[in-house]
Design an enzyme around this catalytic site. Structure first.
Site, PDB file in Angstrom:
ATOM      1  N   GLU A 332       0.805  -1.219   0.000  1.00 28.53           N
ATOM      2  CA  GLU A 332       0.000   0.000   0.000  1.00 28.53           C
ATOM      3  C   GLU A 332       0.847   1.282   0.000  1.00 28.53           C
ATOM      4  O   GLU A 332       0.644   2.171   0.826  1.00 28.53           O
ATOM      5  CB  GLU A 332      -0.972  -0.001   1.193  1.00 28.53           C
ATOM      6  N   VAL A 333       1.785   1.356  -0.916  1.00 32.89           N
ATOM      7  CA  VAL A 333       2.684   2.514  -0.974  1.00 32.89           C
ATOM      8  C   VAL A 333       2.110   3.550  -1.945  1.00 32.89           C
ATOM      9  O   VAL A 333       2.095   3.339  -3.158  1.00 32.89           O
ATOM     10  CB  VAL A 333       4.101   2.092  -1.407  1.00 32.89           C
TER      11      VAL A 333
END
Length: 541
Positions: A332-333
Site C-alpha cells: 500500500e505505498v
C-alpha cells in the site's frame, strides 16, 4: 399517511419489539435441552495425521510422573511444558488413594538441539495402551525427534484427558490410542498488530499460549505502523516518541521476554518493519524521515539517512529476533509525496526514476539490509505484483490481496505464505468459520515441487477494531480453523470430516479454549466475536 407508510411502520414495530420477544420465548423453550456429543467423533484439534483408537477407558493418576529418555529428554522446554499441562489436565481435584490405570508418562526425545527455526521437526508419536493383554495398567509414551515435537505430543495428550465429574477422576476414553502425527506445513502463523491498538505484554503472552493449543508455530508481530511506534530502538531512541503515550511502549527487555516465552511453546516470532509506507509514526521522533512536515508518508527515498535508520533498527532487532524470516512489508505505498515534494521530485529527475522505480529501489535496498543481517526477507504481495523479476530470489512473497498469488509466485521460483484477506483476515468479521476452514493454500498448484514452495499460511489479526477488550474473541475460534487446515492432512480432513462433524469438533475445541481461560467467541455467530444470543450449551452455539 399512506398505506405504504403504515405498512412500513407496522413492519418496523414488529421487527423491533414483537420479534425479539418471540425469539426470546423460543430461546427459553430450549433451556432444558440436553446436549449430546457424537461419541463417534475424534475430538482432537487439529486432527492428527494418522490415528487408531479402541473402546477402553483409563483413569489417570493426579500425581502423574514423567520419565525422560533420549538425548533431549532432559530439556527444560519439555520439563516446563509437562508442568504446564499437568495443571491443565488436573485442574479439578481428583479422588486420591485409589488405583489408577496411568501413573507415568514416558517422553523420548532423540535430539538435544533446541534451536527453533523454520521447518524444525515437529513430528511425534503418542501411545496410550495397556501394558499387556492381561493387565489393566496403562502406559502412555510420547516419542519425538525434537523437543518441539514433544510439545505437540503433550498438547494432544492433554486433549485426550478429560475430567469425569461423576467419579471425580481424569480419564482417557477410547484407549488404546496410537497416533502418528506431523504438520502439513512448516509455517503456521498468526499476525498480531500492536500498532493500531497497543496490547499489553500479558495479553500477547496469553495469545501465544493459546496458539500452542492449536499447534500454531509463528507469531507475526506487526509491531509498528503509521499510527504508532511503540518499540524501543537503542540506536535511535527517539523513535518510540511515535507511541500513543509513554505507557504504551515495549522495551527491549519486553521484546526479549516475548520471544523467550514463545520459544518455550515452540513458537517463532517474526517481526515486521513495514517500509516504505505505513511508517508515518517514525517522524514523530525523527522528522527528517518525512518527505515534508505536511506530507509524511512514505519514508523519504532520497536520503541515505532513511536507510541508515532502517539499518539501525534492523541491527538492534536482530539481537532480539533469532527467527530466520523478517517481514519488510512493502504494501500500500502511495508515492504522491515523492512526486509532489520538491527535493524528492528533483532527486527522481536526477536519477532518471519514476515513482514506481523509486518504490522498487526502496524495497530492494531494504532487502539488502535485511540480508546483510542474515535474514530472509518477507514482503507483501504488492512487491511481487509490481516488479517480480527484480526481487531478491530469497524473497518470501506474502499473499493477502487476491487469489492466485502463491500460484504465480511459486511458478517463478519464490516461496510463498498464504493469507488471502477474503478468508483469513480475522478483522473481517463477516467471514464464517466454514469459509475459513475450507480455504486451501495450495489451490491451483499441481506440481509437487511448486507445492513445496508454499511455506504455509497465517491468520491475520489486524488491530483497527481490536484491542485488549476483544482481541481473543476475534482471534478464536476462527484461527483454529486456519490451524487445522495448516496442520492436518487435506485428505484426512476431507475424508473423515463432513461439515457437520468439523463444526462439532470446532465447537468442542472452542469450549476447550474457554475451559483453559481463553475467552473464545461462539463458532456460528454471523459476525465473529459476538456473545451468545441466548441460553445454551457451550457445545452448541
Amino acid at each position: 399517511m399512506s398505506s405504504n407508510s403504515q405498512f412500513l411502520l407496522k413492519t418496523l414495530f414488529f421487527l423491533l419489539f414483537i420479534f425479539p420477544l418471540l425469539n426470546a420465548r423460543s430461546i427459553k423453550s430450549t433451556l432444558h435441552k440436553t446436549t449430546k456429543l457424537d461419541e463417534s467423533l475424534t475430538y482432537l484439534w487439529p486432527l492428527p495425521s494418522q490415528f487408531t483408537f479402541g473402546n477402553d477407558t483409563l483413569t489417570v493418576d493426579p500425581n502423574l510422573s514423567i520419565v525422560f529418555t533420549g538425548n533431549g529428554g532432559g530439556s527444560v522446554i519439555v520439563k516446563q511444558a509437562f508442568e504446564r499441562y499437568k495443571k491443565i489436565i488436573f485442574k479439578h481435584a481428583s479422588k486420591s488413594g485409589e488405583f489408577f490405570d496411568v501413573t507415568q508418562l514416558t517422553v523420548i526425545v532423540h535430539s538435544d538441539n533446541d534451536e527453533l527455526q523454520l521447518g524444525v521437526d515437529e513430528s511425534y508419536s503418542l501411545l496410550v495402551t495397556k501394558s499387556n493383554e492381561h493387565s489393566i495398567i496403562g502406559e502412555v509414551s510420547i516419542e519425538a525427534n525434537s523437543v518441539y515435537g514433544a510439545l505437540r505430543g503433550l498438547e494432544t495428550m492433554s486433549q485426550l484427558c478429560s475430567f469425569d465429574y461423576g467419579v471425580k477422576t481424569v480419564q482417557i476414553h477410547k484407549a488404546p490410542w496410537f497416533i502418528q502425527d506431523k504438520p502439513r506445513f512448516a509455517y503456521r502463523g498468526l499476525l498480531l498488530d500492536t500498532s493500531r491498538h497497543y496490547l499489553p505484554i500479558e495479553i500477547i503472552k496469553q495469545i501465544i499460549e493459546s496458539m500452542s493449543y492449536a499447534k500454531l508455530n509463528v507469531l507475526h508481530w506487526h509491531i509498528i505502523d503509521e499510527e504508532s511506534f511503540p518499540l524501543e530502538v537503542p540506536s535511535y531512541p527517539n523513535l518510540w516518541k511515535g507511541s500513543y503515550t509513554k505507557w504504551e511502549r515495549y522495551t527491549v527487555e519486553d521484546a526479549y521476554e516475548i520471544v523467550d516465552f514463545a520459544k518455550m511453546r515452540g513458537i517463532n516470532v517474526m517481526a515486521e518493519v513495514d517500509v516504505p509506507g505505513h511508517a508515518e509514526s517514525w517522524g514523530a521522533g525523527y522528522p527528517d524521515l518525512w518527505p515534508s512536515p505536511s506530507c509524511k508518508e512514505p519514508l523519504d527515498v532520497s536520503k541515505n539517512y532513511t536507510f541508515d535508520v532502517i539499518a539501525g533498527i534492523l541491527a538492534d532487532m536482530r539481537k532480539i529476533f533469532p527467527f530466520e524470516l523478517f517481514h519488510l512489508g512493502g504494501d500500500e505505498v502511495n508515492t504522491t509525496c515523492w512526486t509532489t515534494t520538491p527535493h524528492i521530485k528533483q532527486w527522481l529527475q536526477d536519477h532518471n526514476m519514476t515513482s514506481k522505480d523509486a518504490y522498487e529501489y526502496f524495497v530492494l535496498r531494504a532487502q539488502e539490509i535485511a540480508i546483510s543481517h542474515n535474514w530472509t526477507p518477507v514482503n507483501w504481495e504488492e512487491t511481487f505484483n509490481t516488479f517480480p523479476s527484480k526481487l531478491n530470489p530469497q524473497t518470501v512473497v506474502h499473499n493477502w490481496l487476491r487469489g492466485g498469488v502463491c500460484q504465480e509466485a511459486v511458478a517463478k521460483g519464490f516461496r510463498c505464505i498464504y493469507s488471502n484477506q477474503g478468508f483469513w483476515y480475522l478483522d473481517h468479521l463477516d467471514v464464517p468459520w466454514d469459509k475459513v476452514y475450507y480455504t486451501e493454500p495450495l489451490e491451483g498448484i499441481k506440481s509437487t515441487s511448486e507445492q513445496k514452495l508454499v511455506l504455509g499460511g497465517e491468520a491475520c489479526m489486524w488491530g483497527e477494531t481490536a484491542d485488549a477488550s476483544d482481541v481473543h474473541q476475534t482471534i478464536w475460534p476462527r484461527a483454529a480453523a486456519v490451524a487445522e487446515r495448516l496442520w492436518s492432512d487435506k485428505e484426512a480432513t476431507s475424508s473423515t470430516n463432513t461439515t457437520s462433524a468439523a463444526l462439532q469438533r470446532l465447537e468442542y475445541f472452542r469450549c476447550l479454549l474457554t475451559r483453559r481461560g481463553v475467552p473464545a467467541a461462539p463458532v456460528t455467530n454471523f459476525y465473529a466475536r459476538r456473545p451468545p444470543l441466548g441460553p445454551g450449551s457451550c457445545y452448541e452455539q
